[in-house]
Write a protein that holds these residues in place. Structure first.
Motif, PDB file in Angstrom:
ATOM      1  N   LEU A   1       0.844  -1.191   0.000  1.00  8.14           N
ATOM      2  CA  LEU A   1       0.000   0.000   0.000  1.00  8.14           C
ATOM      3  C   LEU A   1       0.879   1.240   0.000  1.00  8.14           C
ATOM      4  N   LEU A   2       0.358   2.314  -0.556  1.00  5.34           N
ATOM      5  CA  LEU A   2       1.072   3.592  -0.522  1.00  5.34           C
ATOM      6  C   LEU A   2       0.075   4.723  -0.757  1.00  5.34           C
ATOM      7  N   TYR A   3       0.550   5.926  -0.461  1.00  2.94           N
ATOM      8  CA  TYR A   3      -0.251   7.127  -0.712  1.00  2.94           C
ATOM      9  C   TYR A   3       0.469   8.000  -1.731  1.00  2.94           C
ATOM     10  N   PRO A   4      -0.099   8.178  -2.929  1.00  2.00           N
ATOM     11  CA  PRO A   4       0.525   9.062  -3.918  1.00  2.00           C
ATOM     12  C   PRO A   4       0.207  10.521  -3.593  1.00  2.00           C
ATOM     13  N   SER A   5       1.208  11.358  -3.602  1.00  2.00           N
ATOM     14  CA  SER A   5       1.026  12.749  -3.170  1.00  2.00           C
ATOM     15  C   SER A   5       0.531  13.671  -4.272  1.00  2.00           C
TER      16      SER A   5
END
Length: 282
Positions: free
Chosen positions: A112-116
Protein backbone atom coordinates in the motif's frame (compact mmCIF):
# COMPACT_ATOMS: atom_id res chain seq x y z
CA UNK A 1 25.74 0.42 -19.56
CA UNK A 2 25.96 1.24 -15.82
CA UNK A 3 25.26 -1.77 -13.59
CA UNK A 4 21.95 -1.51 -11.66
CA UNK A 5 20.91 -3.62 -8.68
CA UNK A 6 17.98 -3.69 -6.27
CA UNK A 7 17.73 -4.96 -2.71
CA UNK A 8 17.36 -4.27 0.99
CA UNK A 9 19.78 -1.50 1.94
CA UNK A 10 22.81 -2.20 4.08
CA UNK A 11 23.51 -0.11 7.20
CA UNK A 12 26.30 1.73 5.39
CA UNK A 13 23.77 2.77 2.69
CA UNK A 14 21.47 4.67 5.06
CA UNK A 15 23.30 8.04 5.07
CA UNK A 16 23.08 8.07 1.27
CA UNK A 17 19.36 7.14 1.39
CA UNK A 18 18.77 10.03 3.78
CA UNK A 19 20.52 12.31 1.28
CA UNK A 20 18.20 11.07 -1.50
CA UNK A 21 15.16 11.57 0.75
CA UNK A 22 16.13 15.21 1.41
CA UNK A 23 16.97 15.92 -2.23
CA UNK A 24 13.43 14.85 -3.12
CA UNK A 25 11.42 16.20 -0.19
CA UNK A 26 13.48 19.26 0.75
CA UNK A 27 15.37 20.53 3.77
CA UNK A 28 12.09 21.05 5.65
CA UNK A 29 11.85 17.24 5.88
CA UNK A 30 15.13 16.93 7.80
CA UNK A 31 13.58 16.14 11.18
CA UNK A 32 11.27 13.62 9.53
CA UNK A 33 14.27 11.99 7.84
CA UNK A 34 16.14 11.83 11.15
CA UNK A 35 13.16 10.17 12.79
CA UNK A 36 12.43 7.65 10.04
CA UNK A 37 16.03 6.52 9.67
CA UNK A 38 16.30 6.14 13.45
CA UNK A 39 13.59 3.45 13.16
CA UNK A 40 15.74 1.07 11.10
CA UNK A 41 14.98 -1.84 13.45
CA UNK A 42 11.31 -1.67 12.46
CA UNK A 43 11.51 -0.56 8.81
CA UNK A 44 13.09 -2.28 5.81
CA UNK A 45 14.86 0.28 3.63
CA UNK A 46 15.27 -0.66 -0.02
CA UNK A 47 17.73 0.81 -2.51
CA UNK A 48 18.24 0.88 -6.25
CA UNK A 49 21.97 1.12 -6.84
CA UNK A 50 23.86 2.32 -9.91
CA UNK A 51 27.48 1.19 -9.91
CA UNK A 52 26.89 0.03 -6.32
CA UNK A 53 25.85 3.54 -5.16
CA UNK A 54 22.22 4.10 -3.99
CA UNK A 55 20.27 6.22 -6.46
CA UNK A 56 16.64 5.53 -5.40
CA UNK A 57 14.97 4.37 -2.19
CA UNK A 58 11.81 3.40 -0.39
CA UNK A 59 10.88 2.37 3.15
CA UNK A 60 8.71 -0.74 3.63
CA UNK A 61 6.79 -0.64 6.93
CA UNK A 62 5.10 -3.83 8.21
CA UNK A 63 1.30 -3.54 8.50
CA UNK A 64 -1.71 -5.86 8.30
CA UNK A 65 -4.79 -5.81 6.08
CA UNK A 66 -7.88 -7.30 7.71
CA UNK A 67 -10.67 -8.57 5.44
CA UNK A 68 -13.49 -10.35 7.24
CA UNK A 69 -11.91 -12.98 9.44
CA UNK A 70 -8.65 -13.03 7.51
CA UNK A 71 -5.53 -11.03 8.39
CA UNK A 72 -2.90 -10.57 5.70
CA UNK A 73 0.68 -9.39 6.26
CA UNK A 74 1.37 -6.33 4.12
CA UNK A 75 3.71 -3.36 3.74
CA UNK A 76 3.11 0.36 3.64
CA UNK A 77 5.62 1.88 1.20
CA UNK A 78 6.85 5.29 2.27
CA UNK A 79 9.34 7.84 0.99
CA UNK A 80 9.56 6.39 -2.54
CA UNK A 81 12.12 8.66 -4.19
CA UNK A 82 14.90 8.90 -6.78
CA UNK A 83 17.89 11.20 -6.72
CA UNK A 84 17.02 13.86 -9.34
CA UNK A 85 20.34 13.17 -11.13
CA UNK A 86 19.18 9.59 -11.83
CA UNK A 87 15.56 10.19 -12.84
CA UNK A 88 14.26 8.84 -16.12
CA UNK A 89 16.16 5.55 -15.90
CA UNK A 90 13.32 3.39 -14.56
CA UNK A 91 14.97 2.96 -11.16
CA UNK A 92 11.80 3.59 -9.16
CA UNK A 93 9.84 1.14 -11.33
CA UNK A 94 12.49 -1.51 -10.90
CA UNK A 95 12.67 -0.91 -7.16
CA UNK A 96 8.91 -1.29 -6.76
CA UNK A 97 8.95 -4.51 -8.80
CA UNK A 98 11.75 -6.08 -6.83
CA UNK A 99 10.21 -5.04 -3.50
CA UNK A 100 6.87 -6.59 -4.49
CA UNK A 101 8.57 -9.78 -5.71
CA UNK A 102 10.38 -10.06 -2.39
CA UNK A 103 7.11 -9.52 -0.51
CA UNK A 104 5.52 -12.35 -2.51
CA UNK A 105 8.38 -14.66 -1.58
CA UNK A 106 7.90 -13.68 2.07
CA UNK A 107 4.17 -14.46 1.96
CA UNK A 108 3.12 -10.81 2.24
CA UNK A 109 -0.15 -10.13 0.46
CA UNK A 110 -0.41 -6.41 -0.30
CA UNK A 111 1.71 -3.31 -0.85
CA UNK A 112 0.00 0.00 0.00
CA UNK A 113 1.07 3.59 -0.52
CA UNK A 114 -0.25 7.13 -0.71
CA UNK A 115 0.52 9.06 -3.92
CA UNK A 116 1.03 12.75 -3.17
CA UNK A 117 -0.17 13.97 -6.58
CA UNK A 118 -2.31 12.92 -9.51
CA UNK A 119 0.85 12.51 -11.59
CA UNK A 120 2.18 10.06 -9.00
CA UNK A 121 -1.19 8.30 -8.89
CA UNK A 122 -0.99 7.68 -12.63
CA UNK A 123 2.61 6.48 -12.26
CA UNK A 124 1.66 3.91 -9.63
CA UNK A 125 -1.46 2.84 -11.55
CA UNK A 126 0.79 1.96 -14.49
CA UNK A 127 2.80 -0.25 -12.12
CA UNK A 128 -0.03 -2.37 -10.80
CA UNK A 129 -1.43 -0.24 -7.98
CA UNK A 130 -5.15 0.59 -7.81
CA UNK A 131 -7.19 2.98 -5.67
CA UNK A 132 -8.38 1.16 -2.54
CA UNK A 133 -9.80 3.90 -0.32
CA UNK A 134 -11.14 7.44 -0.20
CA UNK A 135 -10.58 10.42 2.08
CA UNK A 136 -12.91 13.31 2.84
CA UNK A 137 -11.28 16.74 3.09
CA UNK A 138 -12.65 19.92 4.61
CA UNK A 139 -12.66 22.02 7.77
CA UNK A 140 -14.54 22.02 11.04
CA UNK A 141 -15.18 25.36 12.79
CA UNK A 142 -15.60 25.23 16.57
CA UNK A 143 -19.18 25.94 17.64
CA UNK A 144 -18.81 26.01 21.40
CA UNK A 145 -21.01 22.96 21.99
CA UNK A 146 -20.53 19.93 24.22
CA UNK A 147 -16.94 18.68 24.12
CA UNK A 148 -15.28 15.39 24.98
CA UNK A 149 -12.09 15.60 27.05
CA UNK A 150 -8.96 14.60 25.12
CA UNK A 151 -5.94 12.78 26.56
CA UNK A 152 -2.76 11.68 24.82
CA UNK A 153 -2.85 7.92 24.14
CA UNK A 154 -0.10 5.33 24.15
CA UNK A 155 0.12 3.19 21.03
CA UNK A 156 -1.15 -0.04 22.62
CA UNK A 157 -4.29 1.61 24.02
CA UNK A 158 -4.94 3.36 20.72
CA UNK A 159 -4.59 0.07 18.86
CA UNK A 160 -7.29 -1.56 21.01
CA UNK A 161 -9.72 1.29 20.32
CA UNK A 162 -8.85 1.41 16.64
CA UNK A 163 -9.61 -2.28 16.22
CA UNK A 164 -12.90 -1.82 18.06
CA UNK A 165 -14.17 1.04 15.88
CA UNK A 166 -12.48 0.02 12.60
CA UNK A 167 -11.91 -3.74 12.78
CA UNK A 168 -11.24 -4.17 9.04
CA UNK A 169 -8.91 -2.54 6.57
CA UNK A 170 -5.37 -1.31 7.19
CA UNK A 171 -4.14 -2.07 10.71
CA UNK A 172 -0.86 -0.63 11.91
CA UNK A 173 -0.62 -2.62 15.16
CA UNK A 174 1.02 -1.33 18.34
CA UNK A 175 4.50 -1.12 16.77
CA UNK A 176 3.24 0.75 13.72
CA UNK A 177 1.13 3.09 15.84
CA UNK A 178 4.15 3.82 18.02
CA UNK A 179 5.93 4.84 14.82
CA UNK A 180 2.91 6.97 13.86
CA UNK A 181 2.80 8.60 17.30
CA UNK A 182 6.43 9.69 17.01
CA UNK A 183 5.80 10.99 13.48
CA UNK A 184 2.73 12.98 14.59
CA UNK A 185 4.65 14.47 17.51
CA UNK A 186 7.24 15.84 15.09
CA UNK A 187 4.44 18.10 13.85
CA UNK A 188 2.95 19.11 17.19
CA UNK A 189 0.32 16.38 17.15
CA UNK A 190 -0.36 13.05 18.85
CA UNK A 191 -2.64 10.06 19.21
CA UNK A 192 -5.61 10.95 21.44
CA UNK A 193 -8.19 9.25 23.62
CA UNK A 194 -11.63 10.87 23.39
CA UNK A 195 -13.71 11.00 26.57
CA UNK A 196 -12.80 9.89 30.10
CA UNK A 197 -9.35 8.21 30.04
CA UNK A 198 -10.63 5.21 32.01
CA UNK A 199 -13.60 4.73 29.65
CA UNK A 200 -12.79 6.42 26.32
CA UNK A 201 -15.50 6.92 23.72
CA UNK A 202 -13.09 6.79 20.80
CA UNK A 203 -9.73 7.92 19.49
CA UNK A 204 -8.22 10.43 17.07
CA UNK A 205 -4.92 11.20 15.36
CA UNK A 206 -3.88 14.83 14.84
CA UNK A 207 -0.81 16.52 13.38
CA UNK A 208 -0.07 20.22 13.10
CA UNK A 209 2.04 21.02 10.05
CA UNK A 210 0.72 24.62 9.97
CA UNK A 211 -1.40 26.92 12.08
CA UNK A 212 -4.46 24.68 11.89
CA UNK A 213 -4.46 21.24 13.57
CA UNK A 214 -4.86 18.50 10.95
CA UNK A 215 -7.24 15.68 11.93
CA UNK A 216 -6.17 12.46 10.19
CA UNK A 217 -8.36 9.90 11.91
CA UNK A 218 -11.53 10.08 14.01
CA UNK A 219 -13.04 6.88 15.41
CA UNK A 220 -16.06 7.16 17.66
CA UNK A 221 -19.79 6.50 17.76
CA UNK A 222 -21.87 8.76 15.45
CA UNK A 223 -23.40 10.70 18.34
CA UNK A 224 -19.93 11.53 19.69
CA UNK A 225 -18.54 12.91 16.43
CA UNK A 226 -19.19 16.61 17.05
CA UNK A 227 -18.34 16.52 20.79
CA UNK A 228 -15.06 14.89 19.77
CA UNK A 229 -14.33 17.65 17.25
CA UNK A 230 -15.16 20.31 19.85
CA UNK A 231 -12.89 18.60 22.37
CA UNK A 232 -9.98 18.50 19.92
CA UNK A 233 -10.44 22.19 19.13
CA UNK A 234 -10.19 22.96 22.84
CA UNK A 235 -7.23 20.63 23.37
CA UNK A 236 -5.29 22.49 20.67
CA UNK A 237 -6.62 25.95 21.54
CA UNK A 238 -7.85 26.23 17.96
CA UNK A 239 -11.03 27.65 16.44
CA UNK A 240 -11.00 25.15 13.56
CA UNK A 241 -9.58 21.85 12.37
CA UNK A 242 -8.43 20.77 8.92
CA UNK A 243 -10.00 17.39 8.16
CA UNK A 244 -8.63 14.48 6.12
CA UNK A 245 -10.80 11.58 7.22
CA UNK A 246 -11.44 8.09 5.83
CA UNK A 247 -14.82 7.05 4.55
CA UNK A 248 -16.98 6.58 7.67
CA UNK A 249 -16.23 9.85 9.46
CA UNK A 250 -16.12 11.75 6.16
CA UNK A 251 -19.65 10.69 5.30
CA UNK A 252 -20.98 11.63 8.73
CA UNK A 253 -19.68 15.15 8.13
CA UNK A 254 -20.73 15.26 4.43
CA UNK A 255 -17.15 15.93 3.32
CA UNK A 256 -16.30 15.77 -0.39
CA UNK A 257 -14.24 12.64 -1.00
CA UNK A 258 -11.28 11.94 -3.24
CA UNK A 259 -9.08 8.88 -3.86
CA UNK A 260 -6.61 8.22 -1.07
CA UNK A 261 -4.39 5.14 -0.78
CA UNK A 262 -3.49 2.64 -3.49
CA UNK A 263 -2.93 -1.11 -3.17
CA UNK A 264 -1.18 -3.79 -5.19
CA UNK A 265 -1.58 -7.51 -4.64
CA UNK A 266 1.74 -9.25 -4.00
CA UNK A 267 0.30 -12.62 -2.95
CA UNK A 268 -2.28 -15.10 -4.14
CA UNK A 269 -5.15 -13.37 -2.37
CA UNK A 270 -8.53 -11.99 -3.38
CA UNK A 271 -8.64 -8.29 -4.21
CA UNK A 272 -10.24 -6.78 -1.08
CA UNK A 273 -12.08 -3.92 -2.80
CA UNK A 274 -12.48 -0.63 -0.92
CA UNK A 275 -10.91 -0.84 2.53
CA UNK A 276 -10.59 1.46 5.53
CA UNK A 277 -7.24 3.26 5.55
CA UNK A 278 -5.88 6.31 7.29
CA UNK A 279 -2.73 7.55 8.94
CA UNK A 280 -0.61 7.84 5.84
CA UNK A 281 2.80 9.24 6.74
CA UNK A 282 3.26 11.15 3.46
Amino acid sequence: MPQTSYGIAQPEDLPRLREIFLRCFGAAAAKEADYIFSQKEQIDFWAAKVQNRPAAMLAAIPVTVVCGREEYPARYLYGVSTDPVFRGRGLCSGLLEETCRHMARQGEAFALLYPSSEQNRRFYADRGFADCSAVGRGEYAAQGGAALPCTAADAARYDVLRRKFAPEGLQWGSAGLSLQKGWLRLYGGDLWLLGPPDHPAGCAAVSREGEIPHLRELLTAPEDTRPALEGLCRAFGADRLALALPQTAARRLALPEEPFMMLRRTGDTVWPGPIFTSLAMD
